[in-house]
Design an enzyme around this catalytic site. Structure first.
Site, PDB file in Angstrom:
ATOM      1  CE  LYS A   1      -2.206  -1.038   3.853  1.00  0.00           C
ATOM      2  NZ  LYS A   1      -1.567  -2.329   4.155  1.00  0.00           N
TER       3      LYS A   1
ATOM      4  NE  ARG B   1      -4.496  -0.974   9.798  1.00  0.00           N
ATOM      5  CZ  ARG B   1      -3.374  -0.468   9.317  1.00  0.00           C
ATOM      6  NH1 ARG B   1      -3.362   0.702   8.728  1.00  0.00           N
ATOM      7  NH2 ARG B   1      -2.260  -1.140   9.436  1.00  0.00           N
TER       8      ARG B   1
ATOM      9  NE  ARG C   1       7.313  -2.542   6.187  1.00  0.00           N
ATOM     10  CZ  ARG C   1       5.985  -2.404   6.267  1.00  0.00           C
ATOM     11  NH1 ARG C   1       5.280  -2.179   5.163  1.00  0.00           N
ATOM     12  NH2 ARG C   1       5.368  -2.525   7.410  1.00  0.00           N
TER      13      ARG C   1
ATOM     14  NE  ARG D   1       5.807  -0.177  10.143  1.00  0.00           N
ATOM     15  CZ  ARG D   1       4.590  -0.221   9.608  1.00  0.00           C
ATOM     16  NH1 ARG D   1       4.377   0.303   8.415  1.00  0.00           N
ATOM     17  NH2 ARG D   1       3.599  -0.802  10.242  1.00  0.00           N
TER      18      ARG D   1
ATOM     19  NE  ARG E   1       1.909  -4.618  11.517  1.00  0.00           N
ATOM     20  CZ  ARG E   1       3.072  -4.583  10.880  1.00  0.00           C
ATOM     21  NH1 ARG E   1       4.151  -5.141  11.398  1.00  0.00           N
ATOM     22  NH2 ARG E   1       3.165  -3.954   9.740  1.00  0.00           N
TER      23      ARG E   1
HETATM   24  P1  AMP Z   1       0.638   0.831   9.052  1.00  0.00           P
HETATM   25  O1  AMP Z   1       1.811   1.759   8.946  1.00  0.00           O
HETATM   26  O2  AMP Z   1      -0.509   1.234   8.175  1.00  0.00           O
HETATM   27  O3  AMP Z   1       1.005  -0.616   8.905  1.00  0.00           O
HETATM   28  O4  AMP Z   1       0.088   0.993  10.541  1.00  0.00           O
HETATM   29  C1  AMP Z   1       0.903   0.689  11.662  1.00  0.00           C
HETATM   30  C2  AMP Z   1       0.045   0.606  12.915  1.00  0.00           C
HETATM   31  O5  AMP Z   1      -0.602   1.862  13.140  1.00  0.00           O
HETATM   32  C3  AMP Z   1      -1.086  -0.411  12.890  1.00  0.00           C
HETATM   33  O6  AMP Z   1      -0.640  -1.716  13.227  1.00  0.00           O
HETATM   34  C4  AMP Z   1      -2.027   0.170  13.931  1.00  0.00           C
HETATM   35  O7  AMP Z   1      -1.562  -0.061  15.249  1.00  0.00           O
HETATM   36  C5  AMP Z   1      -1.902   1.667  13.675  1.00  0.00           C
HETATM   37  N1  AMP Z   1      -2.874   2.141  12.663  1.00  0.00           N
HETATM   38  C6  AMP Z   1      -2.605   2.649  11.437  1.00  0.00           C
HETATM   39  N2  AMP Z   1      -3.720   3.001  10.795  1.00  0.00           N
HETATM   40  C7  AMP Z   1      -4.745   2.701  11.632  1.00  0.00           C
HETATM   41  C8  AMP Z   1      -6.166   2.804  11.546  1.00  0.00           C
HETATM   42  N3  AMP Z   1      -6.765   3.283  10.448  1.00  0.00           N
HETATM   43  N4  AMP Z   1      -6.901   2.407  12.617  1.00  0.00           N
HETATM   44  C9  AMP Z   1      -6.322   1.934  13.725  1.00  0.00           C
HETATM   45  N5  AMP Z   1      -4.988   1.791  13.877  1.00  0.00           N
HETATM   46  C10 AMP Z   1      -4.207   2.166  12.839  1.00  0.00           C
END
Ligand code: AMP
Length: 218
Positions: A16, A91, A128, A161, A172
């Site tokens: 993404k 999400r 990554r 990360r 996740r």
């Molecule tokens: P990402 O960078 O999109 O993989 O997001 C990393 C982490 O941020 C996720 O595992 C969640 O803990 C939090 N997060 C990101 N976007 C959301 C969302 N829309 N709703 C809830 N938690 C989020």
């Protein structure tokens, strides 16, 4: 002006963030990554930051109200006037329902699921690397920076990360399946849903996404 709004759905590691950056370059609309915004909040170490850290460091989602308000504040900024790309939001179905209230009748919405089964992408996540400044994503196996360990654009040292640990990645994936995947059904009913195969090379996935977002019809 009618806004072009792109929602990218897909498992962690489906691509993404990488594809969002390609669309930014093409459509000149900003990428809104709730993950990046939450990581910035976490770095500030205030009350919200501490709460976010607890959730992220366990692989859990941050609560809907917090994320909805971060997005609501972001999408009214001037640079979102022609549209924006949502990477990692909504999400959950309740987030999608709230987001629906932020839309105008004239908006053109494209929901694109980048489909990649988790058994095929675990390896991508454990290798990554990310630029801590611009968020560009690299991979120590398949998408190496031109100079080892540093961002091609910012020249800063790349980082991993904190949630790209195998145990958290598996958690996740589970959360994606249970909380986010129902959004596919939610959007499929609305007629703005598209899917692309995320296991192919980045350029081919980009080409498929381009065909979808360049189309003027909803
Ligand atoms: P990402 O960078 O999109 O993989 O997001 C990393 C982490 O941020 C996720 O595992 C969640 O803990 C939090 N997060 C990101 N976007 C959301 C969302 N829309 N709703 C809830 N938690 C989020």
């Amino acid at each position: 002006m009618a806004r072009k709004i792109v929602i990218l759905l897909g498992n962690p590691g489906a691509g993404k963030g990488t594809q969002a950056k390609e669309i930014v370059r093409r459509l000149k609309i900003p990428q809104i990554s709730t993950g990046d915004m939450l990581r910035e909040a976490m770095a500030r170490e205030n009350g919200l930051g501490k709460e976010v850290r607890k959730r992220m460091d366990s692989g859990f989602l941050v609560n809907d109200a917090t994320v909805n308000s971060i997005v609501a504040e972001r999408i009214v900024k001037e640079d979102c006037r022609s549209g924006f790309i949502l990477d990692g939001y909504p999400r959950t179905v309740p987030q999608a329902e709230t987001f629906q209230q932020y839309l105008d009748r004239t908006d053109r919405l494209f929901v694109i699921e980048i489909r990649a089964e988790h058994s095929n992408i675990l390896g991508r996540l454990v290798t990554r690397l990310m630029c801590p400044s611009c968020g560009e994503i690299y991979n120590s196996v398949s998408r190496k920076p031109s100079q080892e360990g540093s961002c091609d654009r910012c020249r800063l040292a790349l980082v991993r990360r904190s949630d790209d640990r195998e145990d958290l990645i598996l958690e996740r994936f589970r959360i994606y399946r249970e909380e986010t995947f129902p959004l596919v059904e939610h959007y499929r009913k609305t007629g703005c849903y598209h899917t692309v195969d995320g296991l192919r090379p980045i350029a081919e996935v980009s080409r498929d996404i381009r065909k979808i977002v360049d189309c003027e019809e909803r």
